[in-house]
Design a protein around this motif. Sequence first.
Motif, PDB file in Angstrom:
ATOM      1  N   ILE A 157      -7.688  -0.258   6.387  1.00  0.00           N
ATOM      2  CA  ILE A 157      -6.821  -1.367   6.769  1.00  0.00           C
ATOM      3  C   ILE A 157      -6.347  -1.051   8.181  1.00  0.00           C
ATOM      4  CG2 ILE A 157      -4.604  -2.503   6.304  1.00  0.00           C
ATOM      5  CD1 ILE A 157      -4.973  -1.435   3.347  1.00  0.00           C
TER       6      ILE A 157
ATOM      7  N   VAL B 133      -8.308   2.467   2.436  1.00  0.00           N
ATOM      8  CA  VAL B 133      -8.147   1.464   1.364  1.00  0.00           C
ATOM      9  C   VAL B 133      -7.939   2.165   0.046  1.00  0.00           C
ATOM     10  CG1 VAL B 133      -9.267  -0.439   0.160  1.00  0.00           C
ATOM     11  CG2 VAL B 133      -9.583  -0.165   2.601  1.00  0.00           C
TER      12      VAL B 133
ATOM     13  N   TRP C 148      -6.804  -6.475   6.540  1.00  0.00           N
ATOM     14  CA  TRP C 148      -7.497  -5.840   5.429  1.00  0.00           C
ATOM     15  C   TRP C 148      -8.999  -5.930   5.678  1.00  0.00           C
ATOM     16  CZ3 TRP C 148      -2.681  -7.784   4.820  1.00  0.00           C
ATOM     17  CH2 TRP C 148      -1.788  -7.042   4.040  1.00  0.00           C
TER      18      TRP C 148
ATOM     19  N   HIS D 133       0.858  -1.188   0.000  1.00  0.00           N
ATOM     20  CA  HIS D 133       0.000   0.000   0.000  1.00  0.00           C
ATOM     21  C   HIS D 133       0.893   1.236   0.000  1.00  0.00           C
ATOM     22  CE1 HIS D 133      -2.866   3.046   1.281  1.00  0.00           C
ATOM     23  NE2 HIS D 133      -3.833   2.197   0.984  1.00  0.00           N
TER      24      HIS D 133
END
Length: 148
Positions: free
Chosen positions: A70, A148, A125, A16
Amino acid sequence: MVLDSLANAARYYALHPAFQKAFDFIKNTDFSSQQTGKIVIDGDNLFINHADCCGKTVEQAKIETHNQYIDIQVAYQQAEQIGYAPRCELKEPIGEYDAAKDITFYTDKAQSMVTMNPGQFTIFWPEDGHQPAIGEGSWKKIIVKVKV
């Protein structure tokens, strides 16, 4: 779900765009000298809940999921057990999704348990149901919220 040591955090930066910023902040902050509360790093995209936890039994702790964020949970004071179950297998929600808090709770039981020790972190997640704060006593922990 991921469970690993903060020493290995760089392995997860590619997952990410905000993970490196989050882990760098964690590594460079002495949370033991900070008050609990919300720490904003990048607006609603990345923030930390420096939380006081009160240990729960497995029966008291509820599985939770999030739609918009997350969770990176970090232990720094004491070990904590966390239950896990895939969201797609959770069938017993407690009420509706709370959009303001980005959370749904469930009465389902965890399929597995892990112990997160000081210096370790977990990543959950939206697809991961997690049951945090299983333990005795009270402690402080870090919960990073990554959009996210």
